[in-house]
Structures are given as C-alpha cells and as structure tokens.
Design a protein around this motif. Structure first.
Motif, PDB file in Angstrom:
ATOM      1  N   HIS A   1      -5.102   1.757  -5.697  1.00  0.00           N
ATOM      2  CA  HIS A   1      -5.391   2.900  -4.831  1.00  0.00           C
ATOM      3  C   HIS A   1      -5.631   4.633  -5.053  1.00  0.00           C
ATOM      4  CE1 HIS A   1      -6.112   4.591   0.296  1.00  0.00           C
ATOM      5  NE2 HIS A   1      -4.980   5.133  -0.883  1.00  0.00           N
TER       6      HIS A   1
ATOM      7  N   GLU B   1      -2.728  -3.839  -2.813  1.00  0.00           N
ATOM      8  CA  GLU B   1      -3.528  -2.869  -3.415  1.00  0.00           C
ATOM      9  C   GLU B   1      -1.972  -1.862  -3.359  1.00  0.00           C
ATOM     10  OE1 GLU B   1      -6.164  -1.368  -0.286  1.00  0.00           O
ATOM     11  OE2 GLU B   1      -6.043  -0.002  -1.108  1.00  0.00           O
TER      12      GLU B   1
ATOM     13  N   HIS C   1     -10.207   0.551  -6.916  1.00  0.00           N
ATOM     14  CA  HIS C   1     -11.017  -0.109  -5.659  1.00  0.00           C
ATOM     15  C   HIS C   1     -11.073   1.416  -5.210  1.00  0.00           C
ATOM     16  CE1 HIS C   1      -9.260   0.182  -1.858  1.00  0.00           C
ATOM     17  NE2 HIS C   1      -8.582   0.876  -2.123  1.00  0.00           N
TER      18      HIS C   1
ATOM     19  N   HIS D   1       0.625  -0.949   0.150  1.00  0.00           N
ATOM     20  CA  HIS D   1      -0.238  -0.058  -0.039  1.00  0.00           C
ATOM     21  C   HIS D   1       0.711   1.598  -0.136  1.00  0.00           C
ATOM     22  CE1 HIS D   1      -2.980   2.391   1.260  1.00  0.00           C
ATOM     23  NE2 HIS D   1      -4.124   1.355   1.509  1.00  0.00           N
TER      24      HIS D   1
END
Ligand SMILES: [Zn+2]
Ligand SMILES: [Zn+2]
Length: 267
Positions: free
Chosen positions: A128, A92, A153, A63
C-alpha cells in the motif's frame, strides 16, 4: 474470466450478504478473489474465508494505518498465520503518508519488519503506497533480492514510477479509479504499463468503479475496470481478462482457475 487481486471480504460491510457477494462474483466469471488482511484479527478472518471457499485466497498482514497499535506479539503471529494453506502473500503493508493515521516512523518500522517476514517465508508482498512513493522506493531498493516479488496495489503514481517498480520486478495493480472522469494519470499508466505486469483489483468495499462510484464496491465490479483498461488500450476485454488473471496466478503461485463454471462454491 477474471481475478480480483485485492478485496477486503472480511470487513463488516459484507457481514449481511458475504456469501451472496462471493456467489455473484463467480456467476460473472470472477473466478478467484484474494482477500487481504489489515491487522491480525482481519488476517485470521481472511484465512478462514479462504478455508471455506475454494475461489478465495488470503494475504496476511498489518496495514500502515494500524502501525501505532501493533506490538511484537502481533508481529510474531504473522508467520504463524501465514504458513497455513491458501495464504499467498504478506500484506497489506506499506506506507500511508496521506491519512497519517499512524506515526510515519512506526509505519516505516512495521513495513520493514513485514518485508523481512515475506522474505523469510518466500512469499510476495502486497504493498500500500499512498503519498509515500519515494520512501517506499528507497525501502524496497534496500530490500531488493533476487526473486523477491510483490504488487503495488491501488497504484497511484505516474507512469515513470510504475516503470521503476516494474524494472525492480514488481507488478502494478489497477483499481476502479481508472474508470473515473479526470483520472488521466492512472489511465495513462493503464495504457502504457506492459500487460504482463498488470493486475486488476477492486479494493472492495472501497473505490467502486463507474457506474457504481460512491457505493459499496464488491469483487464482481472488477469487470468494469477490465472493460475500461481494454477500451483505453484498444484491445479486447478477453485479452485483458486472460493476461491479468495469468499474472495474478503467477505472482501469488496459485493454480490457474478452471475455465468451466463451477456449480457452486459451497461444500
Ligand atoms: Zn491499501
Ligand atoms: Zn486494501
């Protein structure tokens, strides 16, 4: 039937009742869950969950919040973890210029590195994007290749941005925030995006839809998101459920779930 295309089942918040939560999802026909890693440790936990539950698939990645704490060794591990069975995506990954928990420069670097990994492994990406629309677009355009796929997303842009991503071949994932009052922008997106480019997600344990807003979210709540999308579009719940499930299976190359209820997901 439904699929929760984005949850974080490995997180500590599920430690006390993870198996019940997975069973509860199955009991309301949420047939598959994609559990998404946010760093190496969490990606390994996601992979293990996928190995032990037939209804779970995993995405492996780091992330943007964790960009500052990521080194070359972590990056080297991603392809090793991601080539195991039931790993369906890289992510992600992406950019978060809202919280800025890591430096922007490191976030950009890590995002590009993970796009390279996704391309080399021929896997889709889970992106993301928070307050970083232009930068994400610019980077994705520079990586645009034939057949490269992914999903934005928890989509948080407007319809025009959604349209641009769709034209580039990406899917748009609608989160539980679509059920919130005053959520006119995401509701507009949920109405206008072509249904064959839409996924649904919980992002559990975060962002629980109404009537659970503010509580811990879990995959079975994706039903409320699907109901809201159906209502907004004036179509049936079944149509939303079926088409978004098909899209999820197509994007992540996973088999379309069996329509019958399984007796149990446990071995
Ligand atoms: Zn995210
Ligand atoms: Zn997430």
């Amino acid at each position: 039937m439904l699929i929760d295309s984005h949850a974080h089942l490995d997180m500590e918040k599920f430690d006390s009742d993870r198996d019940q939560i997975i069973d509860r999802a199955l009991s309301v026909d949420v047939k598959q869950i994609i559990t998404v890693g946010i760093d190496i440790k969490s990606s390994i936990r996601a992979v293990n969950l996928a190995k032990s539950h037939s209804s779970i698939f995993a995405s492996v990645g780091i992330h943007p919040h964790n960009a500052d704490n990521t080194d070359k060794n972590d990056l080297k591990q991603i392809p090793l973890i991601a080539t195991q069975e039931k790993i369906v995506a890289i992510g992600e990954t992406g950019l978060d210029f809202f919280r800025n928990r890591s430096s922007r420069q490191k976030q950009v670097e890590l995002f590009k590195q993970q796009l390279d990994i996704a391309i080399s492994l021929d896997l889709p990406v889970v992106i993301h994007d928070r307050e970083a629309h232009e930068e994400i677009l610019k980077i994705l355009l520079s990586f645009n290749r034939n057949g490269f796929k992914g999903v934005i997303h928890c989509f948080s842009g407007d319809y025009n941005l959604a349209k641009t991503f769709i034209e580039m071949g990406y899917y748009i994932s609608i989160p539980g925030t679509v059920t919130f009052k005053n959520a006119s922008q995401i509701q507009d997106v949920a109405v206008r995006v072509p249904l064959n480019r839409m996924l649904l997600e919980t992002d559990a344990p975060f962002l629980a839809p109404v009537p659970y807003r503010g509580k811990r979210n879990e995959p079975c709540h994706v039903i409320h998101t699907a109901q809201k999308v159906a209502k907004l579009r004036g179509i049936s719940f079944e149509e939303v459920a079926m088409q978004t499930s098909k899209n999820t299976c197509q994007l992540f190359s996973i088999p379309f779930p069996n329509q019958e209820k399984p007796d149990s997901n446990k071995l």
